[in-house]
Design a protein around this motif. Structure first.
Motif, short mmCIF file in Angstrom:
data_model
loop_
_atom_site.label_atom_id
_atom_site.label_comp_id
_atom_site.label_asym_id
_atom_site.label_seq_id
_atom_site.Cartn_x
_atom_site.Cartn_y
_atom_site.Cartn_z
N ASP A 113 0.70 -1.23 0.01
CA ASP A 113 -0.03 0.11 0.02
C ASP A 113 0.84 1.28 -0.03
O ASP A 113 0.33 2.16 -0.32
CB ASP A 113 -1.07 0.01 1.13
CG ASP A 113 -0.34 0.35 2.76
OD1 ASP A 113 0.85 0.47 2.62
OD2 ASP A 113 -1.02 0.35 3.51
N HIS A 130 -1.16 -5.12 2.49
CA HIS A 130 -0.71 -5.56 1.25
C HIS A 130 -1.94 -6.39 0.40
O HIS A 130 -2.71 -6.89 1.02
CB HIS A 130 0.45 -6.27 1.04
CG HIS A 130 0.32 -7.51 1.64
ND1 HIS A 130 0.45 -7.85 2.88
CD2 HIS A 130 0.26 -8.88 1.09
CE1 HIS A 130 0.49 -9.05 3.43
NE2 HIS A 130 -0.11 -9.79 2.36
N ASP A 131 -1.84 -6.25 -1.03
CA ASP A 131 -2.46 -7.34 -1.91
C ASP A 131 -1.52 -8.29 -2.20
O ASP A 131 -0.37 -8.07 -2.03
CB ASP A 131 -3.41 -6.70 -3.14
CG ASP A 131 -4.70 -5.91 -2.47
OD1 ASP A 131 -5.43 -6.50 -1.73
OD2 ASP A 131 -4.73 -4.81 -3.10
N TYR A 133 -0.64 -10.99 -5.72
CA TYR A 133 -0.97 -11.64 -6.73
C TYR A 133 -1.38 -13.40 -6.69
O TYR A 133 -0.55 -14.00 -6.04
CB TYR A 133 -0.24 -11.32 -7.79
CG TYR A 133 -0.04 -10.20 -8.56
CD1 TYR A 133 -1.14 -9.47 -9.37
CD2 TYR A 133 0.95 -9.28 -8.55
CE1 TYR A 133 -1.23 -8.32 -9.91
CE2 TYR A 133 0.76 -7.93 -8.85
CZ TYR A 133 -0.22 -7.48 -9.62
OH TYR A 133 -0.26 -6.22 -10.29
N LYS A 136 -5.47 -12.56 -3.45
CA LYS A 136 -6.51 -11.78 -3.27
C LYS A 136 -7.26 -11.57 -4.45
O LYS A 136 -6.91 -11.48 -5.52
CB LYS A 136 -5.71 -10.51 -2.51
CG LYS A 136 -4.91 -10.70 -1.38
CD LYS A 136 -5.76 -10.87 -0.10
CE LYS A 136 -4.81 -10.86 1.08
NZ LYS A 136 -4.48 -9.40 1.47
N ARG A 137 -8.64 -11.20 -4.10
CA ARG A 137 -9.53 -10.88 -5.20
C ARG A 137 -9.23 -9.61 -5.92
O ARG A 137 -9.24 -9.47 -7.13
CB ARG A 137 -10.98 -10.56 -4.68
CG ARG A 137 -11.58 -12.16 -4.26
CD ARG A 137 -13.04 -12.09 -3.82
NE ARG A 137 -13.58 -13.20 -3.14
CZ ARG A 137 -13.52 -13.14 -1.97
NH1 ARG A 137 -13.26 -12.32 -1.14
NH2 ARG A 137 -13.98 -14.32 -1.28
N ALA A 138 -8.64 -8.79 -5.21
CA ALA A 138 -8.10 -7.48 -5.69
C ALA A 138 -7.17 -7.65 -6.85
O ALA A 138 -7.17 -6.74 -7.85
CB ALA A 138 -7.65 -6.36 -4.56
N THR A 139 -6.29 -8.81 -6.75
CA THR A 139 -5.09 -8.97 -7.57
C THR A 139 -4.93 -10.16 -8.03
O THR A 139 -4.34 -11.12 -7.54
CB THR A 139 -3.77 -8.50 -7.07
OG1 THR A 139 -3.83 -9.21 -5.58
CG2 THR A 139 -3.66 -7.00 -6.70
#
Length: 365
Positions: A113, A130-131, A133, A136-139
């Motif tokens: 972030d 953090h996200d 890859y 996470k659904r965001a990445t």
């Protein structure tokens, strides 16, 4: 906005989707849409590692503990070791990462972030919010034909002249090099690396590049030990046939190793390392274990006053990992032992789970 004129992006794509433990499915899903400052990438290769297995099996089976949190959110496309070609980006993204349409790129698996205390201190790999890859659904990850790099990602260029599977190895190799950096090697050190899988082989190569006195590799598999020797190990020890503690002490006039780097994830490797280290030695732990580990902690304190260090991800090591791969110094064709089409993702997971037939398994979408 720049777009590859030779690539018509379809509306849908093939992707592996995580629907829960041991329920990964190959599906037709929409191609992700790039936002401002983001990059659309056509995936060329995505590696499978032990973290993918933990996500696949789920906390209950892998840990034997229903209370442990899940490794990945459901309805996510997995895959965090990847490389691909830039298909579409805007001027903001091009300037941010100094990339252009057609470039081969990789991105670090963590998406920080950039505002938490760790990020502000330069330790972005420990970002509190953090996200990630493939987790996470965001990445969404790279077990798909296309993926998007978000604006907070760390993106690096890789030569387009090397095979895609080699380029995707930048992620595990950067992790391995970070483990070596944590060990603070000196020219006089005797270094022992436990485990000759992809991470362990990278640690052997990274240790050798630091020019210590001796690099020793431990494993149960003679084929992997032979590859370790080609990767930089001065001495290899098959622990099924030799006592590694006795052998290392023999090689060090009875003192023990200066540094032990653990990459097996097997509980027995912990006590092994503590016992073969000399007093004031350094122990580096990279693995994630499938069960709790019990050791005599008095070895760490009263007996030897050891430095015990953890290592996570590959912060600040990606450029070095990419240079090492591009140099041709590593036996990459043998390290990247299996390349499979995306449709064979289940066989890829099974190969990694077996650990007996492969070194690095890579999917080619």
């Amino acid at each position: 906005m720049a777009v590859d004129p030779g690539t018509a992006v379809p509306a849908t794509m093939q992707a592996v989707v995580n629907h829960g433990p041991e329920d990964y499915r190959l599906e037709q899903v929409p191609v992700p849409t790039r936002g401002p400052g983001e990059v659309l990438v056509k995936v060329e290769a995505v590696g499978i590692c032990a973290s993918d297995l933990k996500c696949y099996h789920g906390a209950a089976k892998f840990w034997g503990d229903e209370n442990r949190p899940a490794w990945a959110e459901t309805e996510v496309i997995p895959g965090h070791e990847f490389t691909g070609r830039v298909i579409e980006l805007d001027d903001e993204a091009a300037a941010h990462w100094d990339i252009a349409v057609g470039d081969r790129v990789v991105a670090e698996q963590i998406v920080p972030d950039w505002t938490c205390r760790y990020c502000l201190d330069g330790a972005y790999h420990m970002c509190a919010r953090h996200d990630m890859y493939g987790f996470k659904r965001a990445t969404p990850g790279a077990m798909a034909t296309y993926m998007v790099f978000t604006t907070d990602s760390l993106v690096h260029k890789v030569s387009g002249d090397i095979p895609p599977a080699h380029a995707a190895f930048a992620e595990p190799l950067s992790c391995a090099l970070h483990g070596v950096e944590r060990a603070r090697l000196t020219f006089d050190d005797v270094v022992v690396v436990a485990g000759c899988g992809p991470i362990g082989l990278g640690m052997i190569a990274g240790s050798k590049a630091k020019s210590p006195r001796l690099v020793i590799a431990l494993d149960l598999d003679d084929t992997k030990l032979a590859l370790a020797a080609r990767t930089g190990a001065d001495i290899t020890i098959n622990i099924a046939r030799e006592d590694p503690v006795a052998r290392v002490k023999e090689l060090t006039d009875g003192w023990g190793a200066d540094v032990y780097i653990e990459s097996t994830g097997h509980p027995s490797a912990v006590g092994q390392g503590l016992n073969l280290l000399r007093k004031l030695g350094r122990y580096v732990e990279y693995s994630v274990f499938g069960s709790d580990v019990s050791v005599d902690w008095s070895i760490i304190s009263d007996d030897k006053e050891l430095d015990v260090l953890g290592a996570h991800l590959g912060p600040h090591c990606w450029p070095a990992a990419i240079r090492l791969i591009e140099s041709g110094a590593l036996p990459m064709d043998d390290i990247c032992s299996h390349q499979l089409p995306l449709t064979d993702f289940q066989r890829g997971l099974d190969l990694v789970a077996s650990g007996k037939e492969s070194i690095k398994v890579t999917l080619i979408p």
